[in-house]
Design a protein around this motif. Structure first.
Motif, PDB file in Angstrom:
ATOM      1  N   PHE A 148       0.859  -1.181   0.000  1.00 46.74           N
ATOM      2  CA  PHE A 148       0.000   0.000   0.000  1.00 46.74           C
ATOM      3  C   PHE A 148       0.900   1.237   0.000  1.00 46.74           C
ATOM      4  O   PHE A 148       2.062   1.149   0.344  1.00 46.74           O
ATOM      5  N   GLY A 149       0.339   2.371  -0.371  1.00 43.01           N
ATOM      6  CA  GLY A 149       1.056   3.630  -0.182  1.00 43.01           C
ATOM      7  C   GLY A 149       1.737   4.181  -1.415  1.00 43.01           C
ATOM      8  O   GLY A 149       1.421   3.806  -2.542  1.00 43.01           O
ATOM      9  N   GLU A 150       2.673   5.076  -1.164  1.00 48.83           N
ATOM     10  CA  GLU A 150       3.217   5.883  -2.251  1.00 48.83           C
ATOM     11  C   GLU A 150       4.000   5.082  -3.284  1.00 48.83           C
ATOM     12  O   GLU A 150       4.030   5.449  -4.452  1.00 48.83           O
ATOM     13  N   GLU A 151       4.672   4.011  -2.852  1.00 43.28           N
ATOM     14  CA  GLU A 151       5.468   3.263  -3.833  1.00 43.28           C
ATOM     15  C   GLU A 151       4.594   2.590  -4.897  1.00 43.28           C
ATOM     16  O   GLU A 151       4.803   2.809  -6.083  1.00 43.28           O
ATOM     17  N   PRO A 152       3.607   1.777  -4.510  1.00 43.68           N
ATOM     18  CA  PRO A 152       2.769   1.202  -5.577  1.00 43.68           C
ATOM     19  C   PRO A 152       1.972   2.257  -6.346  1.00 43.68           C
ATOM     20  O   PRO A 152       1.754   2.100  -7.549  1.00 43.68           O
ATOM     21  N   LYS A 153       1.578   3.335  -5.665  1.00 43.20           N
ATOM     22  CA  LYS A 153       0.838   4.379  -6.377  1.00 43.20           C
ATOM     23  C   LYS A 153       1.724   5.047  -7.423  1.00 43.20           C
ATOM     24  O   LYS A 153       1.306   5.277  -8.559  1.00 43.20           O
ATOM     25  N   GLY A 154       2.967   5.346  -7.026  1.00 42.96           N
ATOM     26  CA  GLY A 154       3.893   6.010  -7.938  1.00 42.96           C
ATOM     27  C   GLY A 154       4.181   5.137  -9.150  1.00 42.96           C
ATOM     28  O   GLY A 154       4.178   5.596 -10.294  1.00 42.96           O
ATOM     29  N   ARG A 155       4.389   3.838  -8.882  1.00 39.51           N
ATOM     30  CA  ARG A 155       4.657   2.906  -9.966  1.00 39.51           C
ATOM     31  C   ARG A 155       3.451   2.850 -10.906  1.00 39.51           C
ATOM     32  O   ARG A 155       3.570   2.936 -12.129  1.00 39.51           O
ATOM     33  N   ALA A 156       2.257   2.710 -10.311  1.00 41.05           N
ATOM     34  CA  ALA A 156       1.044   2.594 -11.118  1.00 41.05           C
ATOM     35  C   ALA A 156       0.847   3.848 -11.970  1.00 41.05           C
ATOM     36  O   ALA A 156       0.432   3.768 -13.126  1.00 41.05           O
ATOM     37  N   LYS A 157       1.165   4.997 -11.399  1.00 37.66           N
ATOM     38  CA  LYS A 157       0.986   6.237 -12.165  1.00 37.66           C
ATOM     39  C   LYS A 157       1.981   6.288 -13.319  1.00 37.66           C
ATOM     40  O   LYS A 157       1.610   6.653 -14.430  1.00 37.66           O
ATOM     41  N   SER A 158       3.241   5.908 -13.060  1.00 34.12           N
ATOM     42  CA  SER A 158       4.221   6.035 -14.136  1.00 34.12           C
ATOM     43  C   SER A 158       3.952   5.016 -15.239  1.00 34.12           C
ATOM     44  O   SER A 158       4.263   5.261 -16.396  1.00 34.12           O
ATOM     45  N   TYR A 159       3.378   3.877 -14.903  1.00 29.56           N
ATOM     46  CA  TYR A 159       3.031   2.884 -15.929  1.00 29.56           C
ATOM     47  C   TYR A 159       1.601   3.039 -16.432  1.00 29.56           C
ATOM     48  O   TYR A 159       1.113   2.212 -17.183  1.00 29.56           O
ATOM     49  N   ARG A 160       0.930   4.091 -15.976  1.00 31.96           N
ATOM     50  CA  ARG A 160      -0.451   4.371 -16.376  1.00 31.96           C
ATOM     51  C   ARG A 160      -1.363   3.173 -16.167  1.00 31.96           C
ATOM     52  O   ARG A 160      -2.156   2.805 -17.049  1.00 31.96           O
ATOM     53  N   HIS A 161      -1.228   2.544 -15.021  1.00 30.76           N
ATOM     54  CA  HIS A 161      -2.120   1.434 -14.706  1.00 30.76           C
ATOM     55  C   HIS A 161      -3.533   1.943 -14.488  1.00 30.76           C
ATOM     56  O   HIS A 161      -3.734   3.095 -14.132  1.00 30.76           O
ATOM     57  N   GLU A 162      -4.483   1.038 -14.651  1.00 29.88           N
ATOM     58  CA  GLU A 162      -5.882   1.432 -14.538  1.00 29.88           C
ATOM     59  C   GLU A 162      -6.154   2.064 -13.186  1.00 29.88           C
ATOM     60  O   GLU A 162      -6.876   3.043 -13.070  1.00 29.88           O
ATOM     61  N   LEU A 163      -5.592   1.490 -12.119  1.00 29.70           N
ATOM     62  CA  LEU A 163      -5.863   1.999 -10.771  1.00 29.70           C
ATOM     63  C   LEU A 163      -4.559   2.492 -10.160  1.00 29.70           C
ATOM     64  O   LEU A 163      -3.564   1.774 -10.145  1.00 29.70           O
ATOM     65  N   SER A 164      -4.585   3.705  -9.638  1.00 29.49           N
ATOM     66  CA  SER A 164      -3.322   4.278  -9.167  1.00 29.49           C
ATOM     67  C   SER A 164      -3.459   5.174  -7.936  1.00 29.49           C
ATOM     68  O   SER A 164      -2.562   5.929  -7.635  1.00 29.49           O
TER      69      SER A 164
END
Lengths: 385, 400
Positions: A148-164
């Motif tokens: 949870f938290g900033e690391e998975p969110k940051g990764r998801a945002k940079s890879y443009r994942h559906e949920l971020s």
């Protein structure tokens, strides 16, 4: 082959008692006491040095994280949900870090994929000796790593994942567990022939309650979200990192959720690290939470595990608990305390011999024993045949 | 999660002006016990009794806390029925935002509840401004954005502050979704596209509901599970719509799928007030103290609230925090008064109306026997922008 550690100090309830002997036979501790008289092949004259159980780091990426992105086997960045990933398939046992771990007195570690996927893979527990991961393996499926938290969110945002966002990643984890439940039900139904799905298969032990979700989370809110999911799906849960866990210590104590604290000796480079404090360990321990300490290698060099324990003592943690937090507590949290984490008859012969008190950073590791395999790091140690 | 708060056994407020049954009246005594209002007596009026409330002659047991409110104003805690508090964090903003799933398009499965951070400074500012309950919604980037939640503004962790974990599903019409996906060169980039996406998923949900009732059904789908309460009418759709045409599109879709609809923002609502009145519309209007920086805001007016109320709509005023800071809620209401809205109606627009819109009309938004003791004591009139609450009670506990 049998070995005796002669004239060592051993921790008994927080105090180190001198004049003890430890007999190691066939990779196990066979006898502990002041009066052992037996002719064995190796007698190590320890001259009042400190003998502790081999240290344990309950959260590492040893052998997966290698220098340079191209060599690293830590994360499948494109995919957010990868429970099918198994550390054993990626670990390089000849990694320099494993040598560093042994030289730091660490004999057992949990190795998991990186913590920037909502569901990253399974966690495996292994010894630090051995030429292949299979030799050192203790438990392959010891939990499922979720983040949870900033690391998975940051990764998801940079890879443009559906949920971020936090909302999205929580929903994604919920969705995956839901799917696994339905998969399990369908699988038990004899009338339905169902194709196996590798990611769902990897989650079955989790939803059956055989292994815990190991939650990498820093913020108190993220920890609470994870707990909410664990309660919703009746899963076992362990908190990793727990940077803000001390803010909700009574809740964790009441629910008996252990926390693997660390890495603490790092700068506050993300918002979620703002409340990081070395006092966290003491606050959690005082509240009655089971704690272990970790360097989260490569978050910190693996050899700083003892430093983490010493810093926690500096900030108020009882010395006895600090030592337990890198030996018997992680063993308990990893579910291997029947055989590891203590100097006791019948336990694995995982022993670390230090020149002085193990929490004194100036003390040097002079010998290490992993499953009875001896590693000598000092020419001062005399082995008599 | 255990309630972290301990209740003061009993608090009594005496004298002062109480906002009761839609207007200010002279209070003799209001009793708070175990977090609820148990008795309200007005001066020179029949005493309103609770279940076992003793007549005024009977001596009531000792109160732990007696507050003399003479010359002061006693109101229910304010409610903002549309905010994003702590999804967009105070002093952090875009660098770690949980407001929008900007790549997700259709995300009914995400819940604002899982991202609420009670330590956000704005909860403190909300309480200090007399706001005791807020609805927190995902943003308006997606045609279907996610589940809203309702929390009190006090509590160390969200599970303590929780009023409703899931309260309404956010959908968005107009410029925001078409901008977010248009900029990514993805579908949808028109209003038609946005409506089509929403319609497509509501259709899927209807079919899913049918399929779920059959024996062959096995695998749950989290997005469709999240849409079920909407198409079954158990939870409302929170439709982000500024432009009159978008409001009407939302209504058209709601009719088609038989949805319970709440209009959020409703900026051009006054242009179609007659229609909205006919539909008995529920509208959360605002933010009004903003510049008209989008085309769909070009008719933004401080008259909208009054016009809609005149037509019989149920209207609440919102800050849309962080668009306007949460503590400007009473100022937003006051500006409507400046533009002609009756003072009592303005107060209702930040108390009982949002409570009713949120489906909490039997628990929040009014000072009535049996209601949550969320009470604010103001030294001067609450719609005077210079006013600050003197005391704030949430669930009977004094928090300011």
């Amino acid at each position: 082959m049998a070995t005796i550690f002669n004239n060592v100090r051993i921790n008994m309830n927080g105090k180190f008692f001198p004049g003890q002997k430890v007999l190691v036979e066939n990779g196990k501790i066979n006898m502990v006491g002041s009066s052992i008289f037996k002719n064995v092949e190796n007698v190590i004259e320890c001259e009042q040095r400190y003998l502790v159980p081999g240290l344990i780091d309950a959260h590492t990426h040893l052998g997966l994280a290698e220098p340079g992105d191209k060599l690293s086997d830590i994360t499948e960045s494109e995919l957010p949900i990868t429970p099918q990933l198994r550390p054993l398939d990626g670990i390089r046992m000849h990694s320099r870090a494993l040598e560093d771990a042994r030289r730091a007195g660490i004999t057992t570690c949990m190795v998991c994929p990186g913590s920037d996927s909502p569901i990253a893979g399974i966690c495996s527990i292994l010894k630090t000796n051995g030429n292949s991961a299979d030799v050192g393996l203790i438990v392959e499926q010891a939990g499922v790593l979720m983040s949870f938290g900033e690391e998975p969110k940051g990764r998801a945002k940079s890879y443009r994942h559906e949920l971020s966002t936090s909302m999205g990643l929580t929903a994604l984890i919920r969705e995956t567990i839901m799917k696994a439940q339905d998969y399990n039900i369908a699988k038990q139904n004899k009338k339905i022939v169902k194709d196996r799905e590798i990611d769902m298969e990897a989650l079955l032990p989790l939803i059956k309650g055989e292994v815990p979700m190991r939650v990498s989370a820093h913020r108190a809110e993220d920890i609470l979200s994870a707990i909410r999911i664990a309660e919703e799906f009746e899963l076992k849960i362990i908190i990793e990192h727990g940077t803000e866990a001390h803010l909700i210590a009574p809740i964790l104590a009441e629910k008996q959720i252990p926390v693997v604290i660390g890495p603490t000796l790092v700068p506050k480079l993300r918002h979620e690290l703002n409340e990081k404090t070395f006092e966290g360990a003491k606050i959690l321990a005082d509240a009655g939470v089971d704690i272990a300490l970790t360097c989260d290698y490569p978050g910190l060099p693996i050899e700083t595990l003892r430093v983490a324990a010493a810093m926690a003592v500096q900030y108020g943690l009882d010395e006895k608990i600090a030592l337990a937090a890198i030996t018997e507590n992680p063993a308990k949290i990893l579910g291997i305390d029947e055989r590891i984490g203590k100097i006791r008859k019948g336990y694995d012969a995982d022993l670390a011999l230090f020149s002085g008190h193990p929490l004194d950073i100036r003390s040097k590791l002079e010998a290490l024993c992993v499953d009875g395999d001896l590693f000598i790091f000092s020419d001062k140690i005399r082995i008599e045949d | 999660m255990g309630k972290g708060l301990t209740y003061i056994m009993k608090t009594v407020l005496e004298k002062g002006q109480i906002f009761y049954q839609g207007k200010f009246q002279n209070l003799e005594k209001l009793v708070i016990e175990k977090g609820k209002i148990t008795e309200i007596n007005l001066v020179s009026a029949k005493p309103k009794k609770g279940k076992a409330a003793p007549a005024t002659k009977k001596k009531s047991p000792e109160a732990d806390n007696i507050v003399n409110c003479e010359g002061k104003f006693i109101l229910p805690g304010f409610i903002d029925a549309h905010t994003h508090i702590s999804l967009e964090q105070d002093g952090i903003g875009q660098s770690d935002s949980d407001t929008n799933e900007v790549f997700g398009l259709v995300t009914p499965q995400v819940r604002a509840y899982d991202a609420v951070k009670m330590r956000d400074n704005c909860f403190k500012e909300a309480v200090e401004a007399g706001i005791t309950t807020v609805m927190i919604a995902p943003g308006s980037a997606n045609p279907i954005g996610g589940q809203c939640c309702i929390v009190k503004t006090v509590g160390k962790i969200v599970d303590e502050a929780c009023v409703k974990e899931s309260a309404g599903l956010k959908m968005a019409f107009g410029e925001n979704p078409k901008r977010v996906y248009g900029d990514q060169k993805k579908f949808p980039s028109t209003r038609m596209g946005t409506a089509a996406v929403i319609r497509e998923w509501l259709m899927k949900a209807q079919d899913y509901l049918k399929r779920k009732k059959t024996k062959e059904f096995k695998d749950r789908e989290i997005k469709l599970e999240a849409l079920l309460p909407v198409i079954e009418g158990k939870t409302s759709v929170r439709a982000h719509a500024h432009q009159a045409d978008d409001i009407i599109t939302a209504y058209r879709i709601a009719q088609e799928f038989n949805l319970d609809l709440i209009f959020d923002h409703c900026t051009e609502g006054h242009l179609i007030a007659t229609e909205l009145g006919k539909w008995k519309a529920k509208a959360v209007v605002g933010p009004t103290m903003v510049t008209r920086k989008k085309v769909e805001l070009r008719n933004r007016s401080y008259k909208t609230v009054e016009t809609l109320m005149d037509e019989g709509c149920l209207v609440a005023i919102t800050t849309d925090h962080p668009v306007m800071p949460i503590d400007s809620l009473n100022v937003a209401a006051a500006i409507c008064v400046k533009h002609g809205l009756d003072e009592d109606r303005a107060i209702k627009a930040i108390t009982e109306n949002p409570a009713a819109i949120l489906g909490l009309e039997k628990r929040l938004g009014k000072l009535e026997v049996g209601f949550d003791a969320d009470i604010v004591i103001w030294k001067t009139h609450p719609l005077d922008a210079r006013s600050q609450p003197e005391q704030v009670y949430v669930d009977g506990n004094r928090v300011v």
